[in-house]
Write an enzyme that holds these catalytic residues in place. Structure first.
Site, PDB file in Angstrom:
ATOM      1  N   ASP A  63       0.858  -1.171   0.000  1.00 38.11           N
ATOM      2  CA  ASP A  63       0.000   0.000   0.000  1.00 38.11           C
ATOM      3  C   ASP A  63       0.897   1.223   0.000  1.00 38.11           C
ATOM      4  O   ASP A  63       2.107   1.131   0.241  1.00 38.11           O
ATOM      5  CB  ASP A  63      -0.929  -0.029   1.223  1.00 38.11           C
ATOM      6  CG  ASP A  63      -2.072   0.967   1.116  1.00 38.11           C
ATOM      7  OD1 ASP A  63      -2.198   1.604   0.056  1.00 38.11           O
ATOM      8  OD2 ASP A  63      -2.833   1.118   2.091  1.00 38.11           O
ATOM      9  N   ASP A 101      -3.501   7.119  -3.983  1.00 43.02           N
ATOM     10  CA  ASP A 101      -4.849   7.582  -4.301  1.00 43.02           C
ATOM     11  C   ASP A 101      -5.474   8.265  -3.091  1.00 43.02           C
ATOM     12  O   ASP A 101      -4.945   8.197  -1.972  1.00 43.02           O
ATOM     13  CB  ASP A 101      -5.722   6.399  -4.743  1.00 43.02           C
ATOM     14  CG  ASP A 101      -5.786   5.315  -3.688  1.00 43.02           C
ATOM     15  OD1 ASP A 101      -6.757   5.293  -2.917  1.00 43.02           O
ATOM     16  OD2 ASP A 101      -4.848   4.491  -3.607  1.00 43.02           O
ATOM     17  N   ALA A 109     -11.664   2.291   0.078  1.00 39.16           N
ATOM     18  CA  ALA A 109     -12.497   3.031   1.033  1.00 39.16           C
ATOM     19  C   ALA A 109     -13.808   2.324   1.344  1.00 39.16           C
ATOM     20  O   ALA A 109     -14.851   2.965   1.493  1.00 39.16           O
ATOM     21  CB  ALA A 109     -12.744   4.452   0.534  1.00 39.16           C
ATOM     22  N   CYS A 132     -13.144 -26.403  15.135  1.00 38.19           N
ATOM     23  CA  CYS A 132     -12.117 -26.328  14.105  1.00 38.19           C
ATOM     24  C   CYS A 132     -11.060 -27.386  14.389  1.00 38.19           C
ATOM     25  O   CYS A 132     -10.886 -27.785  15.543  1.00 38.19           O
ATOM     26  CB  CYS A 132     -11.506 -24.918  14.102  1.00 38.19           C
ATOM     27  SG  CYS A 132     -10.059 -24.714  13.042  1.00 38.19           S
ATOM     28  N   CYS A 184      -7.761 -27.056  12.986  1.00 41.59           N
ATOM     29  CA  CYS A 184      -6.474 -26.521  12.556  1.00 41.59           C
ATOM     30  C   CYS A 184      -5.397 -26.926  13.566  1.00 41.59           C
ATOM     31  O   CYS A 184      -5.710 -27.463  14.639  1.00 41.59           O
ATOM     32  CB  CYS A 184      -6.560 -25.003  12.420  1.00 41.59           C
ATOM     33  SG  CYS A 184      -6.546 -24.107  13.995  1.00 41.59           S
ATOM     34  N   CYS A 228      -6.267 -25.512  17.118  1.00 39.15           N
ATOM     35  CA  CYS A 228      -7.480 -26.035  17.749  1.00 39.15           C
ATOM     36  C   CYS A 228      -7.382 -27.534  18.010  1.00 39.15           C
ATOM     37  O   CYS A 228      -8.095 -28.057  18.881  1.00 39.15           O
ATOM     38  CB  CYS A 228      -8.690 -25.733  16.873  1.00 39.15           C
ATOM     39  SG  CYS A 228      -8.980 -23.959  16.659  1.00 39.15           S
TER      40      CYS A 228
END
Length: 583
Positions: A89, A124, A190, A273, A275, A278
């Site tokens: 950015d 921008d 935005a 979960c 993962c 978890c």
């Protein structure tokens, strides 16, 4: 180097291959936001987890002397210890949050060049929702001026962010102006305030307004969208890239991501979960950990959840079930449900991108199913066919449909509360089925190409299969969706009865000899295509003199074929020269 091509699609969503400087990722993709001053999870760990692209803030690096010096000396990849694609950015987020930045557009672009980023972003002006129109117009004018400056000096792939606040015509105008310039990716900027306040319905309007003005061959990035609950909806609108700091920000506040929303760690007795985090710990064990360790583990879970949900979205695209997933996810919150219904109002945009056939059956999972573009389009085409073949059957989803369409997608390949009985056609009626399917699939007049056909019925199922005339193969009625796959003679007949440019893809002289031999059509060789062609349509490939060269399956819609310069446009099934060799 920058390349983007579409590999699969459903709704307006697409699975794409994005290549930047020799590094490839599959889209839709999520870019974890990396704060170079505070790393909860390191970029190296993100790479090991399978995140092939990240986003960081070049303005923070620019304004931090130690980081700036190292980035200029070592390059951003060594600074972050990351080998994948690095997008940056420009400071626009800080500009929106704090009202100003201490850098010019030219300075930040030059800095991005010097530190070797893969994808840059010019400075921008992000205009938040609900500002006076005069303010939005003034900000957009500056953004477009800076875009022109960036275009003149850019040496790397670069984002061109679509602004315009909540004024939809300004969003479309910005998208069109930026599409005329030499940029690679178009973020929609935005929109974080809309998402933070659950204004998802307005988010849909903003995204579609931008999509209507953007070139279809450039990826679209929804800036600041990082919650898994909106991924399915956003991808269905045509969003290709997401970024998020949510995995870390939520972890700092002991918040745990799920596809349906966010849970506080104190609310959980069980982890829903499996993962690595978890599977190893219980909620109680995490609550008892020191803050820093707990935050890191929650961030890792949140990252796994982001990736898992995007994989679920991509699998839904592959199976043709993205609308079903959107419908399911929309039930997570009333505002999301309102956004889903709003998206279905954009039928013209959605229908242009909706595939003509899908791998999976159509399931009526809610009343909104009746508004899906595949359903609305099928009804419209069935009404047209009914004028020629008035004999009808009652369908539980589509109502009265022509009897001779009852074998074809989506009528036969659907499930509702009531059963739909498919009758095996008689030999006498088989030709009517083929002619009706042709009218439905290729448009008015197409049935004439098969008026003298003989249709062979499958010995096993009794359904129509091979379509011939005087022993010459014309087409095949596909077993999976009941639509027609054309042989060369069938394509030749269709070419005769359909006026130019119906169902045509026109290729350049350079590609002609390869297409004749049955080679696929690549988008860069397409000179023109019927704008009514939809993804996965059976099409006629011709030269500039409208001479038939081949027949095959469209992988892009007609408008996309003309705009894309990379990837395949038509999967050719058979070329004219191949027919000659086999005859």
């Amino acid at each position: 180097m920058f390349r983007f091509e579409i590999k699969a699609r459903d709704a307006a969503g697409r699975i794409g291959r994005l290549e930047v400087n020799g590094k490839r990722i599959e889209t839709p993709a999520i870019m974890p936001v990396v704060n170079p001053k505070q790393l909860i999870v390191t970029p190296r760990e993100l790479e090991e987890m399978g995140f092939g692209i990240i986003i960081t803030n070049s303005y923070i690096i620019y304004k931090t002397p130690e980081l700036r010096e190292r980035a200029l000396k070592e390059g951003i990849h060594r600074l972050l210890d990351y080998n994948g694609i690095i997008e940056v950015d420009s400071g626009s987020f800080q500009l929106m949050r704090y009202g100003g930045v201490e850098v010019t557009n030219r300075e930040i672009i030059e800095f991005q060049h010097k530190i070797g980023v893969d994808i840059g972003t010019f400075l921008d002006i992000p205009t938040p929702p609900d500002v006076p129109r005069e303010k939005a117009e003034e900000d957009l004018k500056i953004t477009l001026e800076r875009a022109r400056e960036a275009e003149e000096m850019k040496e790397i792939p670069m984002n061109a962010t679509v602004q315009g606040s909540t004024y939809l015509n300004l969003r479309t105008l910005a998208a069109r102006r930026l599409s005329e310039m030499n940029f690679e990716i178009h973020p929609i900027g935005a929109v974080v305030p809309l998402m933070e306040s659950y204004r998802f319905r307005e988010l849909v309007d903003v995204v579609i307004a931008a999509k209507l003005g953007l070139r279809p061959d450039r990826p679209v990035h929804l800036f600041g969208a990082g919650h898994p609950m909106i991924f399915a909806l956003a991808v269905a609108m045509g969003v290709d890239l997401f970024d998020s700091a949510s995995y870390a920000l939520y972890a700092k506040d002991d918040r745990y991501l799920t596809p349906e929303g966010t849970k506080h760690l104190n609310e959980l007795e069980y982890f829903p979960c499996s993962c690595p985090v978890c599977s190893r710990y219980t909620p109680q064990e995490l609550r008892e950990m020191p803050k820093e360790e707990r935050m890191r583990l929650l961030a890792i879970h949140n990252l796994w959840m982001l990736r898992e949900e995007l994989n679920r979205v991509k699998q839904a695209i592959r199976e043709g079930e993205l609308w079903k997933l959107v419908d399911e996810r929309a039930r997570a919150h009333p505002k999301l449900y309102a956004a889903y219904k709003r998206l279905l109002d954009y039928y013209k945009f959605l229908e242009e991108n909706e595939p003509i056939t899908k791998k999976s059956a159509l399931f009526k999972v809610s009343e909104e199913t009746l508004r899906w573009p595949i359903v609305r389009r099928a009804r419209e085409r069935a009404e047209r066919v009914k004028e020629i073949f008035p004999e009808t059957l009652r369908h539980p989803i589509f109502g009265e449909i022509p009897k001779y369409l009852s074998l074809s997608y989506p009528f036969a390949q659907s499930e509702a509360e009531e059963d739909f009985t498919i009758e095996r056609p008689s030999r006498m009626d088989a030709k009517k089925y083929v002619m009706a399917i042709a009218e439905y699939q290729f448009g008015p007049g197409a049935g004439e190409a098969f008026k003298d056909a003989f249709v062979e019925l499958s010995k096993k199922t009794g359904m129509p299969r091979q379509v011939k005339a005087k022993g010459v193969h014309l087409a095949t009625v596909r077993a999976d969706d009941g639509l027609l796959t054309l042989g060369i003679e069938g394509a030749r007949r269709l070419h005769t009865v359909l006026p130019y440019p119906r169902m045509r893809v026109v290729v350049s002289e350079e590609a002609e000899p390869f297409v004749r031999e049955g080679r696929d059509v690549f988008a860069k060789f397409v000179l023109f295509a019927d704008p009514n062609i939809r993804p996965y349509d059976e099409v006629l490939v011709v030269n500039e003199r409208d001479e038939l060269l081949a027949t095959g399956q469209a992988l892009l819609n007609g408008r996309e074929m003309v705009v894309f310069t990379t990837g395949r446009a038509v999967r050719v099934r058979r070329g004219i020269a191949q027919r000659t060799q086999h005859s």
